[in-house]
Structure formats: structure tokens, C-alpha cells
Design a protein around this motif. Structure first.
Motif, PDB file in Angstrom:
ATOM      1  N   LEU A   1    -139.223 -12.570  17.371  1.00 19.27           N
ATOM      2  CA  LEU A   1    -140.224 -12.077  18.655  1.00 19.27           C
ATOM      3  C   LEU A   1    -139.125 -12.781  20.082  1.00 19.27           C
ATOM      4  O   LEU A   1    -139.231 -12.327  21.286  1.00 19.27           O
ATOM      5  CB  LEU A   1    -141.672 -13.090  18.434  1.00 19.27           C
ATOM      6  CG  LEU A   1    -142.579 -12.299  17.478  1.00 19.27           C
ATOM      7  CD1 LEU A   1    -143.616 -13.244  18.324  1.00 19.27           C
ATOM      8  CD2 LEU A   1    -142.643 -10.963  17.936  1.00 19.27           C
ATOM      9  N   GLU A   2    -137.869 -13.190  19.451  1.00 20.23           N
ATOM     10  CA  GLU A   2    -137.360 -13.855  21.079  1.00 20.23           C
ATOM     11  C   GLU A   2    -135.649 -12.882  20.639  1.00 20.23           C
ATOM     12  O   GLU A   2    -135.371 -12.895  19.332  1.00 20.23           O
ATOM     13  CB  GLU A   2    -137.087 -15.514  20.728  1.00 20.23           C
ATOM     14  CG  GLU A   2    -138.507 -15.844  20.781  1.00 20.23           C
ATOM     15  CD  GLU A   2    -138.171 -17.452  20.843  1.00 20.23           C
ATOM     16  OE1 GLU A   2    -137.068 -17.875  19.941  1.00 20.23           O
ATOM     17  OE2 GLU A   2    -139.105 -18.255  20.575  1.00 20.23           O
ATOM     18  N   VAL A   3    -134.776 -13.304  21.874  1.00 25.34           N
ATOM     19  CA  VAL A   3    -133.890 -12.847  21.323  1.00 25.34           C
ATOM     20  C   VAL A   3    -132.600 -14.209  21.351  1.00 25.34           C
ATOM     21  O   VAL A   3    -131.514 -13.209  20.612  1.00 25.34           O
ATOM     22  CB  VAL A   3    -133.601 -12.239  23.413  1.00 25.34           C
ATOM     23  CG1 VAL A   3    -134.379 -10.660  22.762  1.00 25.34           C
ATOM     24  CG2 VAL A   3    -133.676 -13.200  23.920  1.00 25.34           C
ATOM     25  N   GLU A   4    -133.050 -15.171  21.827  1.00 22.42           N
ATOM     26  CA  GLU A   4    -131.901 -16.477  21.383  1.00 22.42           C
ATOM     27  C   GLU A   4    -131.102 -16.152  19.501  1.00 22.42           C
ATOM     28  O   GLU A   4    -132.612 -16.332  18.901  1.00 22.42           O
ATOM     29  CB  GLU A   4    -132.592 -17.649  21.980  1.00 22.42           C
ATOM     30  CG  GLU A   4    -132.856 -18.059  23.367  1.00 22.42           C
ATOM     31  CD  GLU A   4    -134.177 -17.155  23.441  1.00 22.42           C
ATOM     32  OE1 GLU A   4    -134.559 -16.643  23.045  1.00 22.42           O
ATOM     33  OE2 GLU A   4    -134.278 -17.150  25.366  1.00 22.42           O
ATOM     34  N   ALA A   5    -130.696 -16.555  20.141  1.00 21.71           N
ATOM     35  CA  ALA A   5    -129.809 -16.095  18.274  1.00 21.71           C
ATOM     36  C   ALA A   5    -129.146 -18.141  18.169  1.00 21.71           C
ATOM     37  O   ALA A   5    -128.778 -18.348  18.722  1.00 21.71           O
ATOM     38  CB  ALA A   5    -128.607 -15.267  18.584  1.00 21.71           C
ATOM     39  N   CYS A   6    -129.160 -18.403  17.187  1.00 21.94           N
ATOM     40  CA  CYS A   6    -128.987 -19.852  16.408  1.00 21.94           C
ATOM     41  C   CYS A   6    -127.233 -19.829  16.285  1.00 21.94           C
ATOM     42  O   CYS A   6    -126.523 -18.543  16.206  1.00 21.94           O
ATOM     43  CB  CYS A   6    -128.639 -20.260  15.252  1.00 21.94           C
ATOM     44  SG  CYS A   6    -128.673 -21.951  14.840  1.00 21.94           S
ATOM     45  N   ARG A   7    -126.948 -21.183  17.517  1.00 15.84           N
ATOM     46  CA  ARG A   7    -125.151 -20.613  17.355  1.00 15.84           C
ATOM     47  C   ARG A   7    -125.117 -21.547  16.709  1.00 15.84           C
ATOM     48  O   ARG A   7    -125.048 -23.152  17.342  1.00 15.84           O
ATOM     49  CB  ARG A   7    -124.762 -20.605  18.859  1.00 15.84           C
ATOM     50  CG  ARG A   7    -122.997 -20.403  19.577  1.00 15.84           C
ATOM     51  CD  ARG A   7    -123.208 -20.465  21.201  1.00 15.84           C
ATOM     52  NE  ARG A   7    -121.815 -20.738  21.260  1.00 15.84           N
ATOM     53  CZ  ARG A   7    -121.215 -21.258  22.956  1.00 15.84           C
ATOM     54  NH1 ARG A   7    -122.640 -21.278  23.699  1.00 15.84           N
ATOM     55  NH2 ARG A   7    -120.049 -21.225  22.746  1.00 15.84           N
ATOM     56  N   VAL A   8    -123.829 -21.888  15.696  1.00 16.44           N
ATOM     57  CA  VAL A   8    -123.856 -22.869  15.072  1.00 16.44           C
ATOM     58  C   VAL A   8    -121.817 -23.256  14.740  1.00 16.44           C
ATOM     59  O   VAL A   8    -121.391 -21.643  14.983  1.00 16.44           O
ATOM     60  CB  VAL A   8    -123.743 -22.318  13.761  1.00 16.44           C
ATOM     61  CG1 VAL A   8    -123.829 -23.686  12.561  1.00 16.44           C
ATOM     62  CG2 VAL A   8    -125.127 -22.186  13.586  1.00 16.44           C
ATOM     63  N   LEU A   9    -121.179 -23.973  15.753  1.00 15.48           N
ATOM     64  CA  LEU A   9    -120.679 -24.049  15.447  1.00 15.48           C
ATOM     65  C   LEU A   9    -119.766 -25.846  14.165  1.00 15.48           C
ATOM     66  O   LEU A   9    -120.920 -26.474  14.651  1.00 15.48           O
ATOM     67  CB  LEU A   9    -120.053 -24.529  16.732  1.00 15.48           C
ATOM     68  CG  LEU A   9    -120.035 -23.503  17.504  1.00 15.48           C
ATOM     69  CD1 LEU A   9    -120.038 -23.851  19.333  1.00 15.48           C
ATOM     70  CD2 LEU A   9    -119.081 -22.647  17.222  1.00 15.48           C
ATOM     71  N   PHE A  10    -118.544 -25.304  13.480  1.00 13.60           N
ATOM     72  CA  PHE A  10    -118.239 -26.727  13.307  1.00 13.60           C
ATOM     73  C   PHE A  10    -117.611 -28.077  14.349  1.00 13.60           C
ATOM     74  O   PHE A  10    -117.661 -27.578  15.246  1.00 13.60           O
ATOM     75  CB  PHE A  10    -117.500 -26.641  12.533  1.00 13.60           C
ATOM     76  CG  PHE A  10    -117.700 -25.762  10.847  1.00 13.60           C
ATOM     77  CD1 PHE A  10    -117.859 -26.510   9.820  1.00 13.60           C
ATOM     78  CD2 PHE A  10    -117.279 -24.139  10.753  1.00 13.60           C
ATOM     79  CE1 PHE A  10    -118.126 -25.395   9.075  1.00 13.60           C
ATOM     80  CE2 PHE A  10    -117.806 -23.627   9.892  1.00 13.60           C
ATOM     81  CZ  PHE A  10    -118.680 -24.718   8.555  1.00 13.60           C
ATOM     82  N   THR A  11    -117.785 -28.925  13.844  1.00  5.66           N
ATOM     83  CA  THR A  11    -117.581 -30.040  15.112  1.00  5.66           C
ATOM     84  C   THR A  11    -116.690 -31.193  13.727  1.00  5.66           C
ATOM     85  O   THR A  11    -116.358 -31.585  12.461  1.00  5.66           O
ATOM     86  CB  THR A  11    -119.202 -31.349  14.855  1.00  5.66           C
ATOM     87  OG1 THR A  11    -120.153 -30.409  15.815  1.00  5.66           O
ATOM     88  CG2 THR A  11    -118.771 -32.570  15.369  1.00  5.66           C
ATOM     89  N   VAL A  12    -115.803 -30.792  15.042  1.00  2.79           N
ATOM     90  CA  VAL A  12    -114.459 -32.023  14.166  1.00  2.79           C
ATOM     91  C   VAL A  12    -114.593 -33.884  14.859  1.00  2.79           C
ATOM     92  O   VAL A  12    -114.136 -34.113  13.801  1.00  2.79           O
ATOM     93  CB  VAL A  12    -113.101 -31.581  15.790  1.00  2.79           C
ATOM     94  CG1 VAL A  12    -112.193 -31.756  14.945  1.00  2.79           C
ATOM     95  CG2 VAL A  12    -112.829 -30.097  15.234  1.00  2.79           C
ATOM     96  N   ASP A  13    -115.204 -33.728  15.995  1.00  5.36           N
ATOM     97  CA  ASP A  13    -115.341 -35.810  16.677  1.00  5.36           C
ATOM     98  C   ASP A  13    -116.682 -35.596  17.341  1.00  5.36           C
ATOM     99  O   ASP A  13    -116.782 -34.355  17.959  1.00  5.36           O
ATOM    100  CB  ASP A  13    -114.251 -36.262  17.203  1.00  5.36           C
ATOM    101  CG  ASP A  13    -114.593 -37.149  17.618  1.00  5.36           C
ATOM    102  OD1 ASP A  13    -114.153 -37.892  16.335  1.00  5.36           O
ATOM    103  OD2 ASP A  13    -114.026 -37.815  18.486  1.00  5.36           O
TER     104      ASP A  13
END
Length: 474
Positions: free
Chosen positions: A124-136
Motif C-alpha cells: 500500500l506504500e510507495v516507499e522502497a527499501c534502500r539497502v547499501l553495504f557499509t564500509v565503516d
């Protein structure tokens, strides 16, 4: 606390981006830091994951309306592989927060990234999950805004919900935005957006402003109708609201104290603690001494102390009931006066509307009479127009007949004139012939009664005919 070392920062500076963040209750202690994440253009697809990645990712820009339980339910299939989750707020994102997640191995991290990156939090929402690999993740320091107790300044070794030890090897740990840690299974049962320990909510309320002058300093809110106005040391819109509406109780937003304009004093009984945000009773001193009840007899007997406490509570209840009754009576009188004014204003408006309707009705009647006259005149003019059209047709036909008769008369006249001209020519010829015969000499006369033929042409209506004239001598 999630942390890492950035030993190859110079090599990773071209493929990472820095996000300043903060955590903690701003009223108590605020921890700040910077997390370095791989850029999104570095990991476009699952087949091109960054080299040298770690089992540490960041879910960036989670909407504030998602509680801790909602997010745990969203990634529930990976809870057993999560060692630690930490909620932080990013600078410049007022309505969103981010989550740092550390997994047990790299395979689980890659699977989590491939499964949730770009996936919507809800259908029901337009927001998408935004996953980024973390360096530090680097912590730059903390700022203390208020004095805290030793129990709240040290990390609790046990979960405040189940009282079990927070062992990362056994189950995941979730650290809220106010730096309190829980088991993920325990916090997932907490449906509220606030912290179970300190009640600090990640959904911060909007900053209030004065409704009239739009200022955000020294604000008071009316506890009767919710009007927000500035204090008397600013523009005085709160006290002006009391004079206009007789709403005498107003709450100061900064100190959470209630002021009575009619009594010109504070009437609050509970205030909000600046340390943990809880409601506590306002401190009051005994009337016999400045340092409490040590010098009076009420501190000796516990039964007397309990009776005194009950009497105080009963007195407070009676005072509150009387105060509420008085306020309700004043509000009743005030609203009755408002209703009377509204009724009078309504009656005036109704009378004006009736007068206007009558005048409009009279105008409509006059316009209707004019319209009827115009209709009658139009009908009369239409009849005259029809008659004129018919007369025009009759006269046109008569004109055509007269023109035809004139043409016929002209043709007859022309024929007659032609005949007359021919007859006149014949007569002229006859006259000329007679004169010629009379002038002949006698020697030339014919003998023996010879006949001199003369051809005479004459024209008549029946045609031309020739005649012979006999001329006798003598």
C-alpha cells in the motif's frame, strides 16, 4: 555498539559516500558519528556486489511511521541471522531514520541485500527499501545535555523486557534511537513507536508556532480549545485569547506547567521530568519548615502520616472538582452568550435575507410583467411581419402581370406604328405619282386612249398589293 575500522580509506574513498548520523535522546545524551556506505552506482545488480564488502549493511531512509516491530516483521525471515541492529537518525532527514544491521556471515548479508534492496515496505506504500553495504562506522563523540543517573548512563547487560542477558551469539539485539538495547523478539511485541524504557518516540512531534504571529518562542496552548499563542513577554496572543474566549487555563509548552489567568497563578499538579520525560508530581514543601516536615508532629506516627496524605489527596480532589465546576459554569455562561449572539446574528441575517428575497420577488414580478409585454409586442410584430410578407408576394405577382401587359401593349403599339409608317409611305408615293402625271407635256400625250401603267405599293394589315391606273386623254 556497531563499529568498524577503515584501514583502506584512501582506496575506498572513490566508491563510498559519507552519511553523518546521530542517536540518543536529545534531552539526555546525543551520540554522533559518520557511516561510510558504498555508492548505489557501485552495486547496480546482484551479480556486481562490491569487492571487500563486510557483513554490515545499512537500510537507509526508513519512514518514521514504521515502528521497530514493523521493521522486525518486515525482515522477520532473517532475524535468526542478524547479530545486531542499531537505529540512527541521518542529518537532514527529519521524517526518516536508518538501521545499521550486522549479520553472522557474508552469505546471509548478500542474500538479505538481494532480497530486500528495491523492495517496497508494503503493497500500500510507495516507499522502497534502500539497502547499501557499509564500509565503516565511526563515532565522533557524544554530547550530554542533562545529568543522568548511573543506572541510565551504563549499558544494561540484560534485556529490560525479558530480563535475559543480551548475548549477541544467541539472538539478535536491537538498539533503539535512544540507545536502549532489547532482543529483537522482545521489541517486536512492542507495537508503540516509543521506547519501552524511557518512552522516547522516534516520531518527534512537529514544532509548534503561534497561530497569530508564527513565532516559536514562549508558547502557551489553551487546554480548552488547543489554541497556541505566544506569552505576554512576546506579543501576548495567549492572554488575548483568554480575554476573548474566557478560556483561563493555558499550558506552557516548554515547562509543561498550567497557568490560571483568572487566579493569576500556576495550578498544575504534574510536570514532565527533563531527565526521562515521565510525569512526576510537583515538589512542594511543608508549611511548617523550608526543609520538609522534620519539625512537625506529622513525621512521627505512620498512621497520622497516611491520614494526612489521604486528607491532602481528598483536598486536592475537592479543589480540582470545585475548579472544574467553576470552569464549567464559566464556560456554560460564556457559550450561552455566544449562542445568544449567534442567534441574534442569525435572526438579523434571516430578516435581511427575507427582505432581500421580497425585493427580489418584486423585481422578478416587474421583470415578468415587462417580459409578458415584450412577448405580446413580439407576437403583434410577428403578425404584422407575416401580413407584410403575404402582401409583398401579392404585389410582386401583380407587378409581374402589369409588366407583361405593358410589354404586350408596347409590342402592339410598335406594330401599329410600323403599319402607319408603311401606309404613310404609300400615300407619299401616290401623291408623288399624281404630280408627275399632271406635269407631262401635251405633245407627249398618248393617243388612242393608251393606258400608262403605274405601280403603286401600299401596306396594310393584310399585306401589299399592286394597282393599275388608267389614264385617258382628254
Amino acid at each position: 555498539m556497531i563499529s568498524a575500522d577503515l584501514s583502506d580509506s584512501s582506496a575506498a574513498s572513490n566508491v563510498t559516500q559519507a552519511f553523518p548520523f546521530s542517536s540518543g535522546n536529545p534531552r539526555i545524551e546525543e551520540t554522533r558519528g559518520v557511516m561510510h556506505l558504498y555508492r548505489e552506482d557501485v552495486t547496480p545488480t546482484s551479480s556486481e556486489l562490491p569487492v571487500g564488502r563486510k557483513p554490515l549493511v545499512c537500510v537507509l531512509g526508513v519512514p518514521n511511521h514504521m515502528t521497530y516491530a514493523d521493521f522486525c516483521q518486515f525482515c522477520g525471515s532473517f532475524i535468526q541471522h542478524i547479530l545486531e541492529m542499531r537505529i540512527v537518525r541521518n542529518d537532514g532527514m527529519e521524517d526518516r531514520y536508518s538501521i545499521l544491521i550486522r549479520f553472522d556471515d557474508q552469505n546471509s548479508t548478500d542474500t538479505f541485500y538481494n532480497h530486500f534492496n528495491g523492495r517496497r515496505f508494503s503493497s500500500l506504500e510507495v516507499e522502497a527499501c534502500r539497502v547499501l553495504f557499509t564500509v565503516d562506522v565511526q563515532y565522533t563523540g557524544s554530547i550530554e545535555h542533562a545529568q543522568t543517573s548511573p543506572a541510565s548512563s551504563t549499558e544494561q547487560p540484560t534485556c529490560p523486557v525479558c530480563l535475559e542477558r543480551l548475548d549477541q551469539d544467541m539472538s539478535g539485539i536491537l538498539t533503539t534511537i535512544c540507545n536502549h538495547s532489547f532482543h529483537c523478539s522482545c521489541i517486536s511485541k512492542w507495537t508503540d513507536s516509543s521506547c519501552p524504557v524511557c518512552r522516547f518516540s522516534q516520531q518527534q512531534p512537529e514544532k509548534s508556532i503561534c497561530i497569530v504571529c508564527q513565532t516559536s518562542e514562549n508558547l502557551w496552548i489553551c487546554v480548552i480549545c488547543g489554541f497556541v499563542g505566544c506569552g505576554r513577554y512576546r506579543e501576548g496572543h495567549a492572554i488575548r485569547h483568554w480575554k476573548e474566549t474566557e478560556h483561563c487555563y493555558s499550558l506552557e509548552l516548554e515547562t509543561q506547567r498550567v497557568w490560571d489567568y483568572a487566579g493569576d497563578n500556576y495550578v498544575h499538579r504534574l510536570i514532565q521530568s527533563k531527565t526521562d520525560g515521565k510525569l512526576v508530581e510537583l515538589n512542594h514543601h511543608c508549611a511548617h519548615a523550608d526543609d520538609g516536615c522534620g519539625s512537625c508532629d506529622c513525621s512521627g506516627d505512620p498512621g497520622f502520616t497516611e491520614a494526612l496524605l489521604n486528607s491532602k489527596v481528598e483536598a486536592i480532589v475537592n479543589e480540582y472538582n470545585d475548579l472544574l465546576t467553576t470552569q464549567l459554569e464559566n464556560q456554560k455562561i460564556y457559550f450561552e452568550s455566544l449562542l445568544e449572539e449567534v442567534e441574534e446574528e442569525t435572526e438579523r441575517e434571516i430578516s435581511k435575507a427575507v427582505e432581500k428575497a421580497l425585493s427580489q420577488n418584486q423585481k422578478l414580478q416587474k421583470m415578468q410583467v415587462k417580459l409578458n409585454k415584450c412577448i405580446e409586442e413580439k407576437k403583434f410584430l410577428d403578425d404584422i411581419n407575416d401580413n407584410l410578407l403575404r402582401n409583398q408576394e401579392i404585389w410582386e405577382s401583380k407587378i409581374v402581370e402589369i409588366e407583361e401587359r405593358e410589354k404586350k401593349a408596347l409590342r402592339r403599339k410598335d406594330d401599329k406604328i410600323r403599319n402607319l409608317e408603311e401606309q404613310l409611305r404609300d400615300l407619299m408615293v401616290c401623291f408623288e405619282g399624281g404630280n408627275t402625271v399632271e406635269q407631262l407635256p401635251a405633245s407627249n400625250e398618248l393617243e388612242d386612249n393608251s393606258v400608262l401603267p403605274l405601280q403603286i405599293e401600299s401596306s396594310s394589315r393584310n399585306g401589299t398589293k399592286g394597282t393599275t391606273r388608267r389614264t385617258n386623254r382628254g
